[in-house]
Design an enzyme around this catalytic site. Structure first.
Site, short mmCIF file in Angstrom:
data_model
loop_
_atom_site.label_atom_id
_atom_site.label_comp_id
_atom_site.label_asym_id
_atom_site.label_seq_id
_atom_site.Cartn_x
_atom_site.Cartn_y
_atom_site.Cartn_z
N SER A 80 0.71 -1.10 -0.03
CA SER A 80 0.04 0.01 0.04
C SER A 80 0.66 1.44 0.00
CB SER A 80 -0.91 0.00 1.21
OG SER A 80 -1.50 1.26 1.35
N TYR A 102 -1.61 0.27 9.90
CA TYR A 102 -1.95 -0.17 8.53
C TYR A 102 -0.65 -0.16 7.59
CZ TYR A 102 -3.68 -1.38 4.08
OH TYR A 102 -4.10 -1.71 2.77
N LYS A 122 1.91 -3.07 6.49
CA LYS A 122 2.15 -3.45 5.28
C LYS A 122 3.69 -3.37 5.05
CE LYS A 122 -1.81 -4.27 3.20
NZ LYS A 122 -2.13 -5.47 2.70
#
Lengths: 328, 328
Positions: free
Chosen positions: A127, A151, A155
């Site tokens: 991402s 997040y 990632k």
């Protein structure tokens, strides 16, 4: 003959990928004999000439990853993740799914590698959230990763693990930092980026949409079709060209919200644009202000990844793929 | 009053840090009332006016981290690690100690934070191994992390976790990428970098040493005394100055092996230099060729971290601190 596993096969990208694979029946010049879709909920099986297995479960739960690897799929897509907003609200769930799940999957592959020499291609959906402010206006392939969300952290860790497991020869991995997908079909999800699609998707369906940020906000986009193209290409390319750098920012279209609105006007007229209501949300403004605006994705372009032609093309692609959603 | 925990307190740096803390009796202007040394083997307790507790165990084993955090130490040094060579040979052990151990420690701190609002300073020993070839001759603070070993991968992941747990407010973390320590006292360890110290330490003790690489090899060094100084400063500085970037490359001295040998000659004469035997080892040459040569550590210098004055000062420092090891 080849067997393909899509973890996160019930999600928007997983479904798009599954449909593309089922329709073509082959990947990297080899006939697909089995396509397995795994997700937390039972995924829809695409129609086509390919055998499809669908299974539901929790990747991070004991034994789930081992069962998925038992059949030794040659190509594994790991697309499963808790999205950014949810991973930020629920720290435990985010780390469990996005980090532990990834580690457990990679360990299951390694265990089979150590038993039998198994070495699948692993395509990991990373991402743009691996990048954090301060960022240059155009971000190059050597940008340092400084995620500002859990997040993004998860990632970035997945990328590091993918590179190390690949270097060790346990599998043949490639990580793709996907642009923000636009126009996401279906319902809004919990991502802070949701409005980027909503301000197009809802007006195209004759519905109102809320724009929570300034129209000057610039961001990096790919259509679902382009993103599925990246995932297909990642399974086919010669990973020797990657060297030790297994993770790549994917090409995209850099566009402002105003550019999005103009593309909507060109494709669907002023009456569609009139359905967008500007209601600034300082919380979303603050999140988005730290996000990347544009990339120089030379490595990915040189490796043959192909972006959308323009933002207008992104809107037209959506209408072609979702003609039934439009009101007219 | 303040309580300090050193995880990895039995190692070379942990022992140096413990001696410095026990001798001074205070840190960041506060009296140290308890110093706890934790390691896989029982660490030696330093002498001084400070209460010292020593405990042995496995950080990654159930309950160990929780027991260490029970006493709510205000400052936690996390220096424990399996070194690079060993983490490369033993994949499972490296990930278990260097990654799982770090995660388990951070989770134990978070659990206590959620219970009581506890928020210690956490000083994490990272490594130059987070960087991998191709590297510029002088590496800046914005260099992308592309580790080429499992050890470097584990340290890079530790950095990411440290930053995210700090951003969330679970603890107040700072990660230091320490230069290669030179001259390491005592016996060689399993690190591929061992010869950088050996070619000085052994001749200073009247013994032969093997040089496995070309004398033109350049690398980045700090004395144990400078490294302990970095660890002390990291506990004292105002972390608000770090912004979201919680991990820093530490200042050092950029020197070639030939520079090392000239410093040895200046301090201990030609007869010491004559004890170095050049026996090229292609395996070590290959590993070292990918290592960093020099850094521009502006951020750390601006934050007040102070390196050795010169490579000759590094050799002189060693002799002052280890006078009893020299033959004369």
């Amino acid at each position: 003959m080849t067997s393909i596993l899509i973890i996160g096969g019930g999600g928007m990208l997983g479904q798009g990928l599954a449909r593309a694979l089922a329709a073509s029946g082959s990947l990297a010049g080899r006939t697909i004999d089995l396509l397995t879709l795994f997700d937390v909920m039972t995924a829809a099986a695409p129609s086509g000439p390919v055998s499809v297995e669908v299974s539901a479960g929790d990747l991070a739960a004991g034994g789930a990853a081992e069962r998925l690897i038992e059949g030794r799929p040659q190509i594994i897509y790991h697309l499963a993740a808790v999205v950014s907003g949810e991973a930020e609200r629920d720290f435990d769930k985010g780390y469990r799914v996005n980090l532990d799940g990834t580690q457990i999957l990679f360990e299951a592959i390694r265990a089979e590698h150590l038993r039998s020499g198994y070495c699948p291609r692993v395509v990991f959906a990373s991402s743009l959230a691996v990048f954090g402010a301060p960022l240059p206006d155009v971000i190059g392939d050597d940008q340092v990763l400084t995620p500002m969300t859990s997040y993004g952290t998860q990632k970035a860790i997945g990328e590091l693990l993918l590179a190390d497991y690949s270097r060790r020869g346990f599998f043949d991995g490639i990580g793709l930092r996907l642009p923000t997908i636009c126009i996401r079909p279906g319902k809004p999800n919990a991502a802070a980026s949701g409005f980027f699609s909503g301000i197009l998707r809802e007006p195209l369906a004759g519905e109102e949409a809320v724009l929570p940020v300034n129209p000057a906000v610039r961001h990096w986009f790919a259509s679902p079709r382009a993103a599925v193209g990246y995932l297909l290409h990642a399974a086919e390319l010669d990973t020797r060209a990657l060297g030790g750098r297994r993770n790549l920012t994917m090409p995209g279209i850099s566009a402002t919200v105003a550019d999005e609105i103009e593309a909507l006007r060109r494709v669907a007229g002023d009456e569609a644009v009139a359905l967008i209501r500007h209601e600034p949300d300082p919380a979303i403004e603050a999140i988005i202000s730290t996000w990347p605006k544009a990339f120089d994705t030379r490595r990915a372009l040189d490796l043959g990844f192909r972006p959308d032609a323009s933002f207008t093309a992104i809107v037209e692609t959506y209408l072609e793929d979702h003609a039934q959603d439009a009101p007219q």
